[in-house]
Design an enzyme around this catalytic site. Structure first.
Site, PDB file in Angstrom:
ATOM      1  N   LEU A 217       0.844  -1.201   0.000  1.00 47.80           N
ATOM      2  CA  LEU A 217       0.000   0.000   0.000  1.00 47.80           C
ATOM      3  C   LEU A 217       0.871   1.240   0.000  1.00 47.80           C
ATOM      4  O   LEU A 217       1.807   1.353   0.805  1.00 47.80           O
ATOM      5  CB  LEU A 217      -0.908   0.014   1.231  1.00 47.80           C
ATOM      6  CG  LEU A 217      -1.639   1.326   1.535  1.00 47.80           C
ATOM      7  CD1 LEU A 217      -2.692   1.618   0.461  1.00 47.80           C
ATOM      8  CD2 LEU A 217      -2.285   1.283   2.928  1.00 47.80           C
ATOM      9  N   ASP A 219       0.580   5.375   0.538  1.00 49.67           N
ATOM     10  CA  ASP A 219      -0.260   6.485   0.999  1.00 49.67           C
ATOM     11  C   ASP A 219       0.427   7.783   0.607  1.00 49.67           C
ATOM     12  O   ASP A 219       1.468   8.145   1.161  1.00 49.67           O
ATOM     13  CB  ASP A 219      -0.455   6.402   2.521  1.00 49.67           C
ATOM     14  CG  ASP A 219      -1.431   7.452   3.043  1.00 49.67           C
ATOM     15  OD1 ASP A 219      -1.967   8.218   2.222  1.00 49.67           O
ATOM     16  OD2 ASP A 219      -1.635   7.505   4.272  1.00 49.67           O
ATOM     17  N   CYS A 222       0.793  11.131   3.629  1.00 52.70           N
ATOM     18  CA  CYS A 222       0.362  10.221   4.703  1.00 52.70           C
ATOM     19  C   CYS A 222       0.127  10.899   6.040  1.00 52.70           C
ATOM     20  O   CYS A 222      -0.298  10.238   6.992  1.00 52.70           O
ATOM     21  CB  CYS A 222       1.400   9.113   4.878  1.00 52.70           C
ATOM     22  SG  CYS A 222       3.017   9.698   5.470  1.00 52.70           S
ATOM     23  N   SER A 245       6.240  16.957   4.920  1.00 57.07           N
ATOM     24  CA  SER A 245       6.400  17.541   6.252  1.00 57.07           C
ATOM     25  C   SER A 245       7.403  16.730   7.068  1.00 57.07           C
ATOM     26  O   SER A 245       7.162  15.561   7.380  1.00 57.07           O
ATOM     27  CB  SER A 245       5.052  17.580   6.979  1.00 57.07           C
ATOM     28  OG  SER A 245       5.227  17.841   8.355  1.00 57.07           O
ATOM     29  N   CYS A 408     -14.831  26.669   7.627  1.00 58.47           N
ATOM     30  CA  CYS A 408     -14.937  25.498   6.746  1.00 58.47           C
ATOM     31  C   CYS A 408     -16.140  24.637   7.123  1.00 58.47           C
ATOM     32  O   CYS A 408     -16.819  24.090   6.242  1.00 58.47           O
ATOM     33  CB  CYS A 408     -13.659  24.674   6.808  1.00 58.47           C
ATOM     34  SG  CYS A 408     -12.286  25.379   5.853  1.00 58.47           S
TER      35      CYS A 408
END
Length: 451
Positions: A217, A219, A222, A245, A408
């Site tokens: 998998l 991502d 992530c 990051s 938001c």
């Protein structure tokens, strides 16, 4: 020129609008506010001045929030040149505050930024407002983004991601769930606990991908590693997460070691455009990352996912979108203080680019209400840890996050923002290798998924 208290300006059948004991400045200021907000109904909020004088909510209406004015100059900031930037800066610089439901206050914000002065009001109040002095708190600990270079270049994207996500892992831990999942949760009921809803979301993603033990998998974006950890622990996959990051990568790597998953999980500092050509995955996910890609790079984004995926695999793309009839920009406040360079892409454009890359669209699901509920949880949790948050990142950063998440939530509630999960397959000789129904998505428990 002095502004007379409202009870001296005109008679009111409801009694004085300004409470007894208000100072001359606050009495005049509340009279001004009442005049400027004439026509705003239902007014489910109060206004409180620096001396404690209060203009209560409209009779018969609940007080959903209180607009707090820190000093007379706050009126100048809010009313003289009404704009989204002016109202936002007044809040961020502590000239005003909102006690109570900040999401509800977004309606007042929109009213302030959309109304225009009448000639009578301009003549009556213009010079008075100009003379009011501001005592804004210009905190330097958190500044607006100042990115350099070509938009959505690798270097600039890295700086944009760092600006938002590298603020402080400890700050995010104050109000996210224990898995540090910074994306829409999945609710069965509106009153679900955030922890349960986020675990349910992670498992729902794994079910949609139909993960199996031994599969690989990827991502993309992530975060703090929530999905890859869940998939490795409960589905027996070998997972790789990539992020721009550094703080997220460090945090996720420590959690992987702590849980003894180093042989099946890892996180790398890597741009999606720089995936090695020999990487091959059975399943790919991207949860809440596509918003950072931008219109220009969407073809490269889907091409990267296509190249990383083995034939017969699936790609789950989860992201915020705007309506087809709206612009994709998130607004000046979001671009300056929250997600610099982010763009929302309409669903039709996203699907079109996915198909151009070769993907077949297998499922599209809108989770708009789920993100509204998630954001409301985050706002409440952040507000409950106000002092700790301000100690970590400063009062201005605390206000930035509180404001952006509340606005938001309002955007998802009203349909201004959308949230879609799109499942895309990479056919193998025309075969999708997928079941004929979605039955397994909804009729398998987490315990049954354990390998």
């Amino acid at each position: 020129m002095a502004i007379q208290p409202i009870e001296q300006q005109r008679a009111s059948t409801e009694g004085p609008a300004v409470p007894v004991g208000a100072t001359a400045s606050s009495a005049g200021s509340l009279a001004f506010v009442q005049d400027m907000l004439d026509g705003f109904h239902p007014r489910e909020f109060a206004v409180r001045c620096w001396d404690g004088a209060v203009w209560e909510a409209e009779p018969g209406c609940p007080t959903r929030f209180t607009l707090v004015l820190a000093h007379p100059g706050a009126l100048r900031a809010l009313f003289l040149h009404p704009s989204q930037a002016a109202v936002t800066e007044a809040f961020l610089n502590q000239e005003c505050d909102v006690e109570g439901d900040l999401e509800a206050a977004t309606t007042l914000g929109r009213f302030l930024t959309s109304r225009r002065w009448t000639l009578r009001q301009l003549l009556r109040y213009g010079r008075w407002l100009h003379r009011l002095r501001s005592t804004a708190v210009h905190e330097q600990a958190y500044r607006a983004a100042a990115l350099q270079g070509s938009r959505h270049s690798r270097r600039r994207d890295r700086h944009a991601v760092s600006y938002h996500y590298d603020v402080s892992n400890e700050f995010y831990a104050l109000w996210l769930d224990s898995r540090m999942v910074y994306s829409c949760a999945y609710f069965e009921r509106p009153d679900d606990d955030l922890e349960a809803a986020q675990e349910r979301k992670l498992d729902y993603v794994c079910r949609k991908l139909r993960l199996k033990p031994g599969e690989r998998l990827l991502d993309i974006g992530c975060g703090w590693g929530g999905l890859i950890l869940h998939a490795a622990e409960h589905y027996g996959v070998r997972a790789v997460g990539i992020t721009l990051s550094r703080r997220q990568a460090e945090f996720a790597s420590k959690r992987i070691l702590t849980r003894g998953l180093a042989e099946r999980c890892r996180v790398e500092l890597r741009d999606y455009r720089d995936l090695p050509r020999d990487w091959a995955f059975d399943k790919v996910a991207s949860i809440g990352m596509v918003e950072h890609v931008g219109f220009r790079n969407i073809p490269a984004y889907f091409a990267a996912a296509w190249d990383a995926l083995r034939p017969g695999g699936v790609f789950l793309n989860h992201g915020i979108a705007c309506r087809a009839d709206q612009e994709g920009e998130m607004g000046e406040f979001m671009d300056r203080y929250v997600f610099p360079d982010s763009q929302l892409i309409p669903l039709d454009a996203t699907v079109r680019e996915a198909e151009r890359a070769g993907f077949e669209v297998r499922d599209v699901e809108c989770l708009r209400e789920h993100y509204m509920l998630t954001l409301r949880h985050w706002v409440k949790r952040l507000e409950a840890r106000h002092k700790e948050a301000a100690d970590l990142v400063g009062e201005k950063a605390y206000r930035v996050w509180r404001l952006y998440m509340a606005t938001c939530a309002h955007g998802f509630r009203t349909g201004r923002f959308e949230l879609y999960q799109t499942l895309l397959s990479k056919p193998s000789a025309g075969e999708s290798r997928l079941p004929l129904t979605r039955h397994d998505w909804y009729h398998r428990s987490l315990s049954e998924a354990a390998f």
